[in-house]
Design a protein around this motif. Structure first.
Motif, PDB file in Angstrom:
ATOM      1  N   MET A  54      49.686  32.897  41.092  1.00  0.00           N
ATOM      2  CA  MET A  54      50.286  33.395  42.337  1.00  0.00           C
ATOM      3  C   MET A  54      49.479  34.404  43.360  1.00  0.00           C
ATOM      4  SD  MET A  54      54.204  33.033  41.052  1.00  0.00           S
ATOM      5  CE  MET A  54      54.994  33.983  42.374  1.00  0.00           C
ATOM      6  N   CYS A  55      48.814  35.423  42.591  1.00  0.00           N
ATOM      7  CA  CYS A  55      48.325  36.466  43.214  1.00  0.00           C
ATOM      8  C   CYS A  55      47.103  35.957  43.737  1.00  0.00           C
ATOM      9  CB  CYS A  55      48.083  37.521  42.479  1.00  0.00           C
ATOM     10  SG  CYS A  55      49.443  38.389  42.031  1.00  0.00           S
ATOM     11  N   VAL A  56      46.331  35.106  43.290  1.00  0.00           N
ATOM     12  CA  VAL A  56      45.219  34.403  43.708  1.00  0.00           C
ATOM     13  C   VAL A  56      45.428  33.455  44.810  1.00  0.00           C
ATOM     14  CG1 VAL A  56      43.226  32.695  43.209  1.00  0.00           C
ATOM     15  CG2 VAL A  56      43.704  34.423  41.706  1.00  0.00           C
ATOM     16  N   ALA A  57      46.558  32.701  44.820  1.00  0.00           N
ATOM     17  CA  ALA A  57      46.941  31.871  46.178  1.00  0.00           C
ATOM     18  C   ALA A  57      47.633  32.735  47.080  1.00  0.00           C
ATOM     19  CB  ALA A  57      48.142  31.012  45.572  1.00  0.00           C
ATOM     20  N   ALA A  58      48.199  33.837  47.146  1.00  0.00           N
ATOM     21  CA  ALA A  58      48.523  34.844  48.059  1.00  0.00           C
ATOM     22  C   ALA A  58      47.148  35.330  48.704  1.00  0.00           C
ATOM     23  CB  ALA A  58      49.415  35.939  47.440  1.00  0.00           C
ATOM     24  N   GLY A  59      46.279  35.625  48.069  1.00  0.00           N
ATOM     25  CA  GLY A  59      45.180  36.085  48.487  1.00  0.00           C
ATOM     26  C   GLY A  59      44.207  35.267  49.134  1.00  0.00           C
ATOM     27  N   ALA A  60      44.230  34.039  48.880  1.00  0.00           N
ATOM     28  CA  ALA A  60      43.342  32.846  49.427  1.00  0.00           C
ATOM     29  C   ALA A  60      44.270  32.739  50.905  1.00  0.00           C
ATOM     30  CB  ALA A  60      43.500  31.531  48.660  1.00  0.00           C
ATOM     31  N   VAL A  61      45.374  32.841  50.925  1.00  0.00           N
ATOM     32  CA  VAL A  61      46.326  32.287  52.231  1.00  0.00           C
ATOM     33  C   VAL A  61      46.011  33.673  53.089  1.00  0.00           C
ATOM     34  CG1 VAL A  61      48.582  32.115  53.188  1.00  0.00           C
ATOM     35  CG2 VAL A  61      48.107  30.883  51.236  1.00  0.00           C
ATOM     36  N   ILE A  62      46.041  34.617  52.738  1.00  0.00           N
ATOM     37  CA  ILE A  62      45.894  35.868  53.570  1.00  0.00           C
ATOM     38  C   ILE A  62      44.543  36.046  54.022  1.00  0.00           C
ATOM     39  CG2 ILE A  62      45.897  38.408  53.565  1.00  0.00           C
ATOM     40  CD1 ILE A  62      48.457  38.558  51.576  1.00  0.00           C
ATOM     41  N   GLY A  63      43.562  35.769  53.047  1.00  0.00           N
ATOM     42  CA  GLY A  63      42.124  35.491  53.590  1.00  0.00           C
ATOM     43  C   GLY A  63      41.800  34.635  54.545  1.00  0.00           C
ATOM     44  N   ALA A  64      42.292  33.415  54.481  1.00  0.00           N
ATOM     45  CA  ALA A  64      42.473  32.335  55.358  1.00  0.00           C
ATOM     46  C   ALA A  64      42.806  32.770  56.675  1.00  0.00           C
ATOM     47  CB  ALA A  64      43.000  31.093  54.752  1.00  0.00           C
ATOM     48  N   GLU A  96      35.058  25.956  46.103  1.00  0.00           N
ATOM     49  CA  GLU A  96      34.471  26.466  45.009  1.00  0.00           C
ATOM     50  C   GLU A  96      34.521  27.767  44.643  1.00  0.00           C
ATOM     51  OE1 GLU A  96      30.404  25.495  45.972  1.00  0.00           O
ATOM     52  OE2 GLU A  96      30.551  23.548  45.150  1.00  0.00           O
ATOM     53  N   LEU A  97      34.464  28.709  45.755  1.00  0.00           N
ATOM     54  CA  LEU A  97      34.902  30.151  45.713  1.00  0.00           C
ATOM     55  C   LEU A  97      36.209  30.480  45.297  1.00  0.00           C
ATOM     56  CD1 LEU A  97      33.797  32.899  46.189  1.00  0.00           C
ATOM     57  CD2 LEU A  97      34.660  32.689  48.527  1.00  0.00           C
ATOM     58  N   LEU A  98      37.308  29.542  45.821  1.00  0.00           N
ATOM     59  CA  LEU A  98      38.620  30.020  45.186  1.00  0.00           C
ATOM     60  C   LEU A  98      38.742  29.662  43.788  1.00  0.00           C
ATOM     61  CD1 LEU A  98      41.436  30.446  45.839  1.00  0.00           C
ATOM     62  CD2 LEU A  98      41.760  28.040  46.669  1.00  0.00           C
ATOM     63  N   ALA A  99      38.101  28.490  43.418  1.00  0.00           N
ATOM     64  CA  ALA A  99      38.016  28.168  41.811  1.00  0.00           C
ATOM     65  C   ALA A  99      37.455  29.216  41.150  1.00  0.00           C
ATOM     66  CB  ALA A  99      37.105  26.677  41.574  1.00  0.00           C
ATOM     67  N   VAL A 100      36.220  29.631  41.511  1.00  0.00           N
ATOM     68  CA  VAL A 100      35.524  30.736  40.803  1.00  0.00           C
ATOM     69  C   VAL A 100      36.561  32.075  40.605  1.00  0.00           C
ATOM     70  CG1 VAL A 100      33.741  32.275  40.721  1.00  0.00           C
ATOM     71  CG2 VAL A 100      33.231  29.921  41.214  1.00  0.00           C
ATOM     72  N   SER A 101      37.213  32.308  41.764  1.00  0.00           N
ATOM     73  CA  SER A 101      38.054  33.408  41.731  1.00  0.00           C
ATOM     74  C   SER A 101      39.389  33.143  40.914  1.00  0.00           C
ATOM     75  CB  SER A 101      38.640  33.714  43.378  1.00  0.00           C
ATOM     76  OG  SER A 101      37.539  34.035  44.037  1.00  0.00           O
ATOM     77  N   ALA A 102      39.733  32.165  40.883  1.00  0.00           N
ATOM     78  CA  ALA A 102      40.943  31.747  40.010  1.00  0.00           C
ATOM     79  C   ALA A 102      40.493  31.814  38.544  1.00  0.00           C
ATOM     80  CB  ALA A 102      41.651  30.335  40.258  1.00  0.00           C
ATOM     81  N   ALA A 103      39.270  31.370  38.155  1.00  0.00           N
ATOM     82  CA  ALA A 103      38.678  31.534  36.724  1.00  0.00           C
ATOM     83  C   ALA A 103      38.411  32.757  36.461  1.00  0.00           C
ATOM     84  CB  ALA A 103      37.467  30.592  36.760  1.00  0.00           C
ATOM     85  N   ILE A 104      37.721  33.550  37.241  1.00  0.00           N
ATOM     86  CA  ILE A 104      37.531  35.087  37.017  1.00  0.00           C
ATOM     87  C   ILE A 104      38.783  35.703  36.735  1.00  0.00           C
ATOM     88  CG2 ILE A 104      36.645  37.174  37.768  1.00  0.00           C
ATOM     89  CD1 ILE A 104      34.336  35.638  38.860  1.00  0.00           C
ATOM     90  N   ALA A 105      39.850  35.542  37.575  1.00  0.00           N
ATOM     91  CA  ALA A 105      41.184  36.282  37.799  1.00  0.00           C
ATOM     92  C   ALA A 105      42.047  35.837  36.327  1.00  0.00           C
ATOM     93  CB  ALA A 105      42.029  36.116  38.873  1.00  0.00           C
ATOM     94  N   LEU A 106      41.970  34.704  35.845  1.00  0.00           N
ATOM     95  CA  LEU A 106      42.814  34.324  34.761  1.00  0.00           C
ATOM     96  C   LEU A 106      41.854  35.010  33.611  1.00  0.00           C
ATOM     97  CD1 LEU A 106      43.525  30.509  35.503  1.00  0.00           C
ATOM     98  CD2 LEU A 106      45.037  32.439  35.167  1.00  0.00           C
ATOM     99  N   THR A 107      40.635  34.928  33.547  1.00  0.00           N
ATOM    100  CA  THR A 107      39.876  35.405  32.343  1.00  0.00           C
ATOM    101  C   THR A 107      40.373  36.926  32.337  1.00  0.00           C
ATOM    102  OG1 THR A 107      37.975  34.004  32.712  1.00  0.00           O
ATOM    103  CG2 THR A 107      37.841  36.023  31.287  1.00  0.00           C
ATOM    104  N   ALA A 108      40.223  37.633  33.421  1.00  0.00           N
ATOM    105  CA  ALA A 108      40.491  39.040  33.501  1.00  0.00           C
ATOM    106  C   ALA A 108      41.802  39.470  33.210  1.00  0.00           C
ATOM    107  CB  ALA A 108      39.943  39.733  34.842  1.00  0.00           C
ATOM    108  N   ALA A 109      42.850  38.678  33.291  1.00  0.00           N
ATOM    109  CA  ALA A 109      44.214  38.934  33.325  1.00  0.00           C
ATOM    110  C   ALA A 109      44.799  38.389  31.790  1.00  0.00           C
ATOM    111  CB  ALA A 109      45.033  38.390  34.342  1.00  0.00           C
ATOM    112  N   VAL A 110      44.316  37.221  31.462  1.00  0.00           N
ATOM    113  CA  VAL A 110      44.964  36.715  30.240  1.00  0.00           C
ATOM    114  C   VAL A 110      44.338  37.078  29.090  1.00  0.00           C
ATOM    115  CG1 VAL A 110      45.430  34.474  28.941  1.00  0.00           C
ATOM    116  CG2 VAL A 110      45.687  34.597  31.460  1.00  0.00           C
ATOM    117  N   LEU A 111      43.027  37.332  28.980  1.00  0.00           N
ATOM    118  CA  LEU A 111      42.485  37.745  27.710  1.00  0.00           C
ATOM    119  C   LEU A 111      42.762  39.367  27.312  1.00  0.00           C
ATOM    120  CD1 LEU A 111      40.247  37.314  25.766  1.00  0.00           C
ATOM    121  CD2 LEU A 111      38.622  38.138  27.218  1.00  0.00           C
ATOM    122  N   PRO A 112      42.869  40.251  28.322  1.00  0.00           N
ATOM    123  CA  PRO A 112      43.520  41.286  27.988  1.00  0.00           C
ATOM    124  C   PRO A 112      44.992  41.467  27.659  1.00  0.00           C
ATOM    125  CG  PRO A 112      42.162  41.767  29.847  1.00  0.00           C
ATOM    126  CD  PRO A 112      42.160  40.480  29.621  1.00  0.00           C
ATOM    127  N   ALA A 113      45.700  40.611  28.116  1.00  0.00           N
ATOM    128  CA  ALA A 113      47.168  40.612  27.790  1.00  0.00           C
ATOM    129  C   ALA A 113      47.066  39.973  26.429  1.00  0.00           C
ATOM    130  CB  ALA A 113      47.656  39.527  28.929  1.00  0.00           C
TER     131      ALA A 113
END
Length: 134
Positions: A54-64, A96-113
């Motif tokens: 949801m945060c990645v999607a909100a960032g994409a909308v605001i950035g767009a 592609e940039l949105l997909a990479v951002s989502a992948a990095i965000a998921l890795t950086a949030a879910v792995l530490p959680a």
């Protein structure tokens, strides 16, 4: 220009990952409370996943929206200077940039959680936070 854009995108992705990794230490208590409320580890990780997406999607909308405002002004000025100019949006690189951002965000949030939740029930996680022996 592409080199500067590439460096700025890499820096933004690094900042995204850094921010998400640092927030998990602040969210350990929240994750422990979820466990004490009866949520399984999987449910806790799904909650983190949904919040992250949801945060990645909100960032994409605001950035767009911000980009559209900026590009519209530049396009209007360019049209005024040289006449009609076509506006092209590179959809594939943006996707592609949105997909990479989502992948990095998921890795950086879910792995530490997942590492924060490995303590078992919420009591052991809370004990680890407060420094008490379980």
């Amino acid at each position: 220009m592409l080199m500067i854009l590439g460096l700025s995108v890499r820096y933004a992705l690094l900042a995204l990952a850094n921010t998400l990794v640092m927030t998990v230490s602040d969210r350990r208590r929240e994750l422990a409370m979820l466990r004490l409320a009866g949520a399984t580890k999987g449910q806790g990780l799904r909650a983190v996943t949904v919040e992250t997406l949801m945060c990645v999607a909100a960032g994409a909308v605001i950035g767009a929206a911000a980009s559209a405002i900026s590009i519209t002004g530049s396009w209007a000025a360019l049209t005024r200077l040289v006449g009609e100019t076509p506006a092209m949006v590179p959809w594939v690189p943006l996707g592609e940039l949105l997909a990479v951002s989502a992948a990095i965000a998921l890795t950086a949030a879910v792995l530490p959680a997942a590492l924060a939740l490995r303590g078992g029930d919420g009591r052991s996680i809370l004990a680890g936070i407060s420094g008490e022996a379980g």
